[in-house]
Scaffold this motif. Structure first.
Motif, PDB file in Angstrom:
ATOM      1  N   LEU A 107       0.828  -1.211   0.000  1.00  0.00           N
ATOM      2  CA  LEU A 107       0.000   0.000   0.000  1.00  0.00           C
ATOM      3  C   LEU A 107       0.861   1.259   0.000  1.00  0.00           C
ATOM      4  O   LEU A 107       0.609   2.202  -0.755  1.00  0.00           O
ATOM      5  N   ALA A 108       1.891   1.265   0.842  1.00  0.00           N
ATOM      6  CA  ALA A 108       2.747   2.445   0.962  1.00  0.00           C
ATOM      7  C   ALA A 108       3.523   2.714  -0.319  1.00  0.00           C
ATOM      8  O   ALA A 108       3.668   3.862  -0.747  1.00  0.00           O
ATOM      9  N   ALA A 109       4.018   1.666  -0.955  1.00  0.00           N
ATOM     10  CA  ALA A 109       4.818   1.837  -2.174  1.00  0.00           C
ATOM     11  C   ALA A 109       3.989   2.451  -3.291  1.00  0.00           C
ATOM     12  O   ALA A 109       4.442   3.372  -3.987  1.00  0.00           O
ATOM     13  N   ARG A 110       2.784   1.965  -3.474  1.00  0.00           N
ATOM     14  CA  ARG A 110       1.945   2.493  -4.544  1.00  0.00           C
ATOM     15  C   ARG A 110       1.448   3.905  -4.248  1.00  0.00           C
ATOM     16  O   ARG A 110       1.333   4.736  -5.142  1.00  0.00           O
ATOM     17  N   SER A 111       1.172   4.165  -2.987  1.00  0.00           N
ATOM     18  CA  SER A 111       0.746   5.508  -2.604  1.00  0.00           C
ATOM     19  C   SER A 111       1.870   6.523  -2.796  1.00  0.00           C
ATOM     20  O   SER A 111       1.671   7.609  -3.350  1.00  0.00           O
ATOM     21  N   GLU A 112       3.079   6.159  -2.367  1.00  0.00           N
ATOM     22  CA  GLU A 112       4.210   7.083  -2.472  1.00  0.00           C
ATOM     23  C   GLU A 112       4.601   7.320  -3.926  1.00  0.00           C
ATOM     24  O   GLU A 112       4.957   8.444  -4.306  1.00  0.00           O
ATOM     25  N   HIS A 113       4.540   6.290  -4.743  1.00  0.00           N
ATOM     26  CA  HIS A 113       4.859   6.461  -6.165  1.00  0.00           C
ATOM     27  C   HIS A 113       3.906   7.464  -6.810  1.00  0.00           C
ATOM     28  O   HIS A 113       4.330   8.349  -7.565  1.00  0.00           O
ATOM     29  N   ALA A 114       2.618   7.352  -6.484  1.00  0.00           N
ATOM     30  CA  ALA A 114       1.629   8.274  -7.048  1.00  0.00           C
ATOM     31  C   ALA A 114       1.814   9.686  -6.497  1.00  0.00           C
ATOM     32  O   ALA A 114       1.628  10.673  -7.215  1.00  0.00           O
ATOM     33  N   ARG A 115       2.202   9.787  -5.235  1.00  0.00           N
ATOM     34  CA  ARG A 115       2.413  11.120  -4.644  1.00  0.00           C
ATOM     35  C   ARG A 115       3.562  11.844  -5.327  1.00  0.00           C
ATOM     36  O   ARG A 115       3.467  13.035  -5.639  1.00  0.00           O
ATOM     37  N   GLN A 116       4.658  11.117  -5.545  1.00  0.00           N
ATOM     38  CA  GLN A 116       5.810  11.736  -6.185  1.00  0.00           C
ATOM     39  C   GLN A 116       5.532  12.079  -7.648  1.00  0.00           C
ATOM     40  O   GLN A 116       6.011  13.076  -8.160  1.00  0.00           O
ATOM     41  N   ALA A 117       4.741  11.253  -8.317  1.00  0.00           N
ATOM     42  CA  ALA A 117       4.464  11.473  -9.734  1.00  0.00           C
ATOM     43  C   ALA A 117       3.369  12.504  -9.974  1.00  0.00           C
ATOM     44  O   ALA A 117       3.357  13.166 -11.016  1.00  0.00           O
ATOM     45  N   ALA A 118       2.479  12.665  -8.987  1.00  0.00           N
ATOM     46  CA  ALA A 118       1.342  13.557  -9.210  1.00  0.00           C
ATOM     47  C   ALA A 118       1.046  14.418  -7.988  1.00  0.00           C
ATOM     48  O   ALA A 118       1.566  15.534  -7.859  1.00  0.00           O
ATOM     49  N   SER A 119       0.245  13.907  -7.063  1.00  0.00           N
ATOM     50  CA  SER A 119      -0.216  14.742  -5.946  1.00  0.00           C
ATOM     51  C   SER A 119      -0.654  13.871  -4.774  1.00  0.00           C
ATOM     52  O   SER A 119      -0.721  12.634  -4.883  1.00  0.00           O
ATOM     53  N   ARG A 120      -0.991  14.515  -3.672  1.00  0.00           N
ATOM     54  CA  ARG A 120      -1.488  13.786  -2.504  1.00  0.00           C
ATOM     55  C   ARG A 120      -2.826  13.115  -2.818  1.00  0.00           C
ATOM     56  O   ARG A 120      -3.101  12.019  -2.358  1.00  0.00           O
ATOM     57  N   GLU A 121      -3.650  13.798  -3.601  1.00  0.00           N
ATOM     58  CA  GLU A 121      -4.934  13.219  -3.986  1.00  0.00           C
ATOM     59  C   GLU A 121      -4.720  11.947  -4.813  1.00  0.00           C
ATOM     60  O   GLU A 121      -5.431  10.944  -4.648  1.00  0.00           O
ATOM     61  N   ALA A 122      -3.725  12.005  -5.711  1.00  0.00           N
ATOM     62  CA  ALA A 122      -3.409  10.827  -6.521  1.00  0.00           C
ATOM     63  C   ALA A 122      -2.903   9.689  -5.635  1.00  0.00           C
ATOM     64  O   ALA A 122      -3.187   8.512  -5.884  1.00  0.00           O
ATOM     65  N   ALA A 123      -2.169  10.052  -4.580  1.00  0.00           N
ATOM     66  CA  ALA A 123      -1.667   9.035  -3.655  1.00  0.00           C
ATOM     67  C   ALA A 123      -2.820   8.354  -2.928  1.00  0.00           C
ATOM     68  O   ALA A 123      -2.826   7.129  -2.749  1.00  0.00           O
TER      69      ALA A 123
END
Length: 291
Positions: A175-191
């Motif tokens: 869960l953390a890996a996918r959330s962090e990848h999306a945060r770095q690539a886009a935004s907190r909402e994406a995470a």
């Protein structure tokens, strides 16, 4: 000790509703059970390494039962040999009554060996973990192994087959890996959205934006060939009632890490400290398992 709250109403998609009878456990030496397939010492040793790697920490007395058919001497020989081979280490932990017991944990080499053995056994995706958790958490990990073992036995006795077990460390890491990848690539909402999607892929419920992560998740195929998951939770006396109710409502198989924890679980689910309400019949029956 752990105590299971067996009279729950599981969610259909969690698959925790398989309930064959469970034989009494014993750590004492007993005669060979002819109903079980015979295994060589090397096969039992491999089973020891697989289980310790998959669950991170396992009590020696549980390995006596699960892998050595209740023969303590053979189990001690197996653990000693695995330790000499650099696959496991022995640690000491204390039970809820203060008694000391032995816990077996995997080394890095042992975790790698466990994953190879699981692959050979038909579970190529099974993860294994090295190193012991904090001493205060070791008893909890031991209880998770035992609780998951009970659920696995129920599944297998109903004709099912376990294909993978994920402990909370793996689930949270995913869960953390996918959330962090999306945060770095886009935004907190994406995470947040990525975390919800990851939870959905794992069949984990989300409540109030928070993913409910079990202590262990058992993936299996039932006798009809249908895939299912059973989420296992071991509650401590420090659990909040809201968390217990949320996970019970989601269909988690609820266990308790001690008698005091069992009372907390009963109260959270609507009964009194002894499982009774207004002097009536117990709402929850309990199965207490001594550590």
């Amino acid at each position: 000790m752990t105590a299971r709250m067996p009279d729950r109403e599981p969610a259909r998609d969690e698959g925790c509703d398989v309930r064959p009878e469970r034989r009494a456990r014993s750590g004492h030496r007993r005669e060979y059970d002819a109903s079980k397939p015979r295994r060589s010492f090397d096969e039992r040793l491999d089973g020891l390494v697989r289980d310790v790697g998959a669950f991170r920490a396992v009590a020696l007395r549980d390995l006596v039962e699960r892998q050595f058919d209740g023969h303590p001497f053979a189990a001690r020989q197996g653990v000693a040999l695995a330790a000499r081979q650099g696959l496991v280490e022995r640690r000491k932990a204390r039970g809820p009554k203060g008694g000391e017991y032995t816990v077996v944990v995997a080394t890095a080499a042992g975790a790698a060996r466990a994953e190879g053995l699981w692959s050979d056994a038909g579970r190529p995706g099974q993860r294994a973990f090295a190193g012991a958790v904090k001493l205060a958490e070791m008893g909890h990990d031991v209880a998770v192994y035992r609780a998951a073992g009970i659920e696995q036995a129920r599944i297998e006795a109903a004709g099912g087959r376990v294909v993978r077990v994920r402990i909370d460390a793996e689930l949270k890491g995913w869960l953390a890996a996918r959330s962090e990848h999306a945060r770095q690539a886009a935004s907190r909402e994406a995470a947040d959205e990525a975390r919800r999607q990851a939870a959905d892929a794992l069949g984990l419920p989300v409540e109030g934006g928070k993913v409910l992560v079990p202590d262990a998740q058992i993936e299996y195929v039932d006798a009809a060939g249908r895939k299912g998951r059973c989420n296992v939770e071991v509650a401590s006396e420090h659990y909040r009632g809201q968390a217990i109710r949320a996970k019970a409502k989601a269909g988690f198989a609820m266990y308790a890490a001690s008698r005091r924890a069992a009372s907390v679980v009963r109260r959270a689910l609507g009964g009194g400290a002894d499982g009774r309400r207004g002097g009536g019949r117990p709402r929850q029956e309990q199965e207490v398992i001594e550590l």
